[in-house]
Design an enzyme around this catalytic site. Structure first.
Site, PDB file in Angstrom:
ATOM      1  N   ALA B  10       1.040  -1.496  -0.253  1.00  0.00           N
ATOM      2  CA  ALA B  10      -0.115  -0.085   0.295  1.00  0.00           C
ATOM      3  C   ALA B  10       0.614   1.021   0.230  1.00  0.00           C
ATOM      4  O   ALA B  10       1.742   1.532   1.091  1.00  0.00           O
ATOM      5  CB  ALA B  10      -1.225  -0.126   0.769  1.00  0.00           C
ATOM      6  N   VAL B  15       9.542   4.304  -2.065  1.00  0.00           N
ATOM      7  CA  VAL B  15      10.238   2.851  -1.594  1.00  0.00           C
ATOM      8  C   VAL B  15       9.212   1.861  -1.809  1.00  0.00           C
ATOM      9  O   VAL B  15       9.651   1.000  -2.023  1.00  0.00           O
ATOM     10  CB  VAL B  15       9.820   3.099   0.096  1.00  0.00           C
ATOM     11  N   LYS B 107       6.730   5.702  10.711  1.00  0.00           N
ATOM     12  CA  LYS B 107       7.450   6.552  12.177  1.00  0.00           C
ATOM     13  C   LYS B 107       5.989   7.499  12.752  1.00  0.00           C
ATOM     14  O   LYS B 107       6.238   7.158  13.667  1.00  0.00           O
ATOM     15  CB  LYS B 107       8.575   7.252  12.133  1.00  0.00           C
ATOM     16  N   GLY B 136      15.850   4.503   8.451  1.00  0.00           N
ATOM     17  CA  GLY B 136      16.660   3.409   6.964  1.00  0.00           C
ATOM     18  C   GLY B 136      17.081   2.230   6.570  1.00  0.00           C
ATOM     19  O   GLY B 136      16.639   1.437   7.208  1.00  0.00           O
ATOM     20  N   GLY B 189      16.469  17.100  -3.478  1.00  0.00           N
ATOM     21  CA  GLY B 189      15.628  16.689  -3.113  1.00  0.00           C
ATOM     22  C   GLY B 189      15.923  16.383  -2.293  1.00  0.00           C
ATOM     23  O   GLY B 189      15.615  14.918  -1.773  1.00  0.00           O
ATOM     24  N   ASP B 203      10.587  14.709  12.663  1.00  0.00           N
ATOM     25  CA  ASP B 203      11.166  13.538  11.591  1.00  0.00           C
ATOM     26  C   ASP B 203      11.919  12.261  13.220  1.00  0.00           C
ATOM     27  O   ASP B 203      11.905  11.672  12.984  1.00  0.00           O
ATOM     28  CB  ASP B 203      11.574  13.754  10.847  1.00  0.00           C
ATOM     29  N   LYS B 207      11.480   9.257  15.617  1.00  0.00           N
ATOM     30  CA  LYS B 207      12.047   7.951  15.319  1.00  0.00           C
ATOM     31  C   LYS B 207      12.270   8.136  16.592  1.00  0.00           C
ATOM     32  O   LYS B 207      13.043   6.812  16.613  1.00  0.00           O
ATOM     33  CB  LYS B 207      12.861   8.164  14.230  1.00  0.00           C
ATOM     34  N   GLY B 304      15.355   6.752   1.813  1.00  0.00           N
ATOM     35  CA  GLY B 304      15.662   7.245  -0.011  1.00  0.00           C
ATOM     36  C   GLY B 304      15.584   5.837  -0.395  1.00  0.00           C
ATOM     37  O   GLY B 304      15.052   4.852   0.705  1.00  0.00           O
TER      38      GLY B 304
END
Lengths: 436, 436
Positions: B10, B15, B107, B136, B189, B203, B207, B304
């Site tokens: 989904a 990723v 997360k 990651g 990016g 973020d 984590k 990534g």
């Protein structure tokens, strides 16, 4: 909660004593993680009288580790005896025959008999954990076997022997010779009375053999490893490395390329700002290059009773949880025969230190021999002796060459020709450069 | 070989697309590691027309991720939608209700609802893998949950946000301001159009909340995290850090002490020769301090599509192998309520940059205010302006103080008094020093 897991510990040296102590002191926390109580119910060691600071009331004592493995008091056998054959091997094989999982820190045993042991274990449906056999407390086995399941690995390399890294770090920092550093490491307990196994690179080679099998899915091939130790490294080499932007580490390196699998343990120069180059002292560190994830680096205590016990206990808890995997990640029957890439085809840069007899034409002759083999030189350093500044002397001078990437066979041909020309005194020192 | 594991993915961003591609391209190798074929049988994404470079012939397409989770085409659901609520949460909850294991990189979802999700999953007897949600491709979840089963962890800290580390590295290296570096990171990016989530520290905080639960066996408490971002860091701070022997990193730090659990995300100064301090660019790195193993460091690509997919696939293979563990290592019902150690009790050294109005007595007044709070100063640096070398000026000057360990409350009292004295212009810059 499920039934207790009864653990038998064969070998009560520093690692074994730590395993027994931690399993007892942290029984509740470990039971929560394992999903069931984990208790030591049997031990085996030669000297029953020795005080190890352990409470062993109610724990069965076996003089013979195979008897422990056979006993009905244990569900899981921890083998911490050591050695590729003899009591350790018999203990592990007996446990597997009896359908009991095994946890071991024995790199020599697995480097030699790991595939046969894995086949037997998989046939019997029992797990064999060996996290403690490679890089002590650093979870490199788990990472290669589990965390990189989606990756093709192209290279694994790192510092696999803390004794060598301690000695090299100290030699570099304090400009002390190898012999003096070794003696100090022995006094501090970082090196054995017979240091050959460590400083000769053999301990690192056993660990590398296991990493190769995990990384590339091939049978263990310890005999296929090219091994050089650190005994010939001098403080001058370390100083030159520093000046040229490198550090010297004893690395185990395993790569897979078109020519096959290249396994080697030898002193290597690494760019000094790379992660592995910066690892000092007894710490171990491993870099894994995977095609999906990129480069992972793991570092931590590579030896010592407690760090190794930490890895042993992780394996015990996995087994207590009911985790069952092939020993090397894929079924041992599916491990391919390793195709050896011979050292002669090794590609890379080289550091070469020559003791050159200082007379006209020597430098030109050396450069010519390199050019004949199509070897390009990145750096040439010759140190003039101060007192003899303006005239050659009968004493040889050190000349250091750094080559661009070439192959081992061409380099050896060039060095043979240089030796035959009679311009150098003694054998050249050769240190391979490992690329970032 | 056992039956195929049918995977529903989904979310088909970078990723998700990488997961689908790698599972297909490496089907044989993954089947060997998983003990059974693993195949993607269903996907869900909003835009069916977009070309993602994937072969999706024969794969069911669901517009609604919960429909995918409910479908009888899938045995395992990979949730890569993102967000703490909405479609992602509904998808995960539906999968668990249907008795299907879940792998997620989310997360935000787990930081907020992880304990409830873990309880539901454990009740339903299904696994939830979330390696990809923290750091990651770096296997820090597996390491904390499995490899350190015998350890009491006292601290976990590290670089958990690659965007911030990229910006700080570039600011330091090229002496460029924050805004310019951020704009560049956005062009490359490495940063989102709305960068607040990254550069504000949120973020990293999500984590960190998960690391705290894994390390200390307590319920996730994202609201208990002290969070500061990197927006106020200047090239001058980075230069002063360098001169004083430090580097500045946005760290997530979680510690357990007598006062409770201290969780914080803020710019930190680290001794520049420490392992985490040396990590540059978008790389993530985590140090774990365990009482048995010592200090472990793991570093690698923290973001990534491919690196994150590597972690997702590792979780899928574990589940395919039949590995079943509580989501956070111990049963969610046994997770303790976290006792928060308030930031006021934080102990440590501090870097303080003051913009001091340059007149007689200012330095003495500042030093007195520090002394009143029993704060000892390790270093004081004041940069004289060249043109005004021999007389004070009306322009404020930068004064940098490095304190020995003190506590946050005392420091804040001293700074309040210094501000009230009127000797400084603007708010002090405060950067905490993280000990090795």
């Amino acid at each position: 909660m499920a039934e207790s897991l009864r653990v038998g510990v064969a070998g009560l040296g520093t690692v074994g004593a730590s395993v027994v102590r931690v399993l007892s002191e942290k029984a509740d926390a470990i039971a929560a993680r394992a999903g069931r109580p984990v208790m030591v119910t049997a031990v085996s060691a030669r000297d029953k009288g020795r005080d190890r600071g352990l409470k062993l009331d109610g724990v069965a004592w076996h003089m013979d580790p195979s008897q422990l493995a056979r006993s009905n008091d244990v569900d899981l056998v921890v083998e911490l005896i050591g050695g590729a054959n003899g009591a350790a091997r018999a203990c592990v094989e007996t446990a597997i025959e009896r359908g009991r999982p095994v946890v071991t820190a024995n790199k020599a045993l697995l480097a030699k008999h790991g595939v046969a042991i894995a086949k037997a274990a998989e046939k019997a449906g029992v797990a064999v954990g060996f996290e403690a056999a490679v890089a002590g407390g650093v979870p490199v086995v788990k990472t290669l076997r589990e965390a990189l399941a989606g990756n093709d690995v192209s290279r694994v390399f790192g510092i696999l022997n803390g004794t060598c890294n301690y000695i090299l770090t100290r030699m570099e920092r304090d400009r002390i010779g190898f012999a003096e550093c070794l003696a100090e490491a022995q006094r501090l307990g970082y090196a054995e009375a017979d240091p050959t196994f460590d400083v000769g690179g053999f301990d690192a080679a056993h660990k590398l053999a296991l990493l190769t099998t995990l990384a590339f899915g091939v049978e263990t091939d310890a005999d296929g490893i090219y091994v050089e130790g650190i005994t010939s490294i001098t403080p001058f080499d370390l100083q030159m490395a520093e000046e040229l932007g490198y550090r010297v580490k004893l690395l185990g390196v395993t790569t897979r390329g078109e020519g096959g699998i290249e396994q080697r343990v030898h002193p290597s120069m690494l760019p000094k700002d790379s992660a592995i180059a910066r690892v000092d002292g007894v710490t171990n560190a491993v870099e894994i290059d995977g095609d999906v994830v990129g480069a992972l680096v793991l570092a931590g205590p590579g030896a010592g009773g407690d760090a190794t016990a930490s890895a042993v206990i992780a394996d015990i808890v996995d087994i207590a949880r009911g985790v069952r995997r092939p020993v090397f990640g894929i079924p041992a029957e599916q491990l391919a025969a390793p195709k050896r890439a011979p050292m002669q085809t090794h590609q890379g840069g080289y550091y070469i230190r020559l003791s050159v007899i200082d007379r006209p034409g020597a430098a030109a002759a050396i450069a010519t021999r390199m050019a004949e083999q199509s070897i390009s030189l990145r750096s040439i350093v010759q140190r003039g002796r101060e007192p003899d500044f303006d005239r050659p002397s009968s004493e040889p001078v050190a000349v250091v060459l750094i080559t661009y990437a070439t192959n081992e066979a061409a380099l050896r041909r060039a060095l043979d020709a240089i030796e035959a020309d009679g311009h150098i005194d003694g054998a050249p020192q050769v240190i391979r450069i490992e690329k970032r």
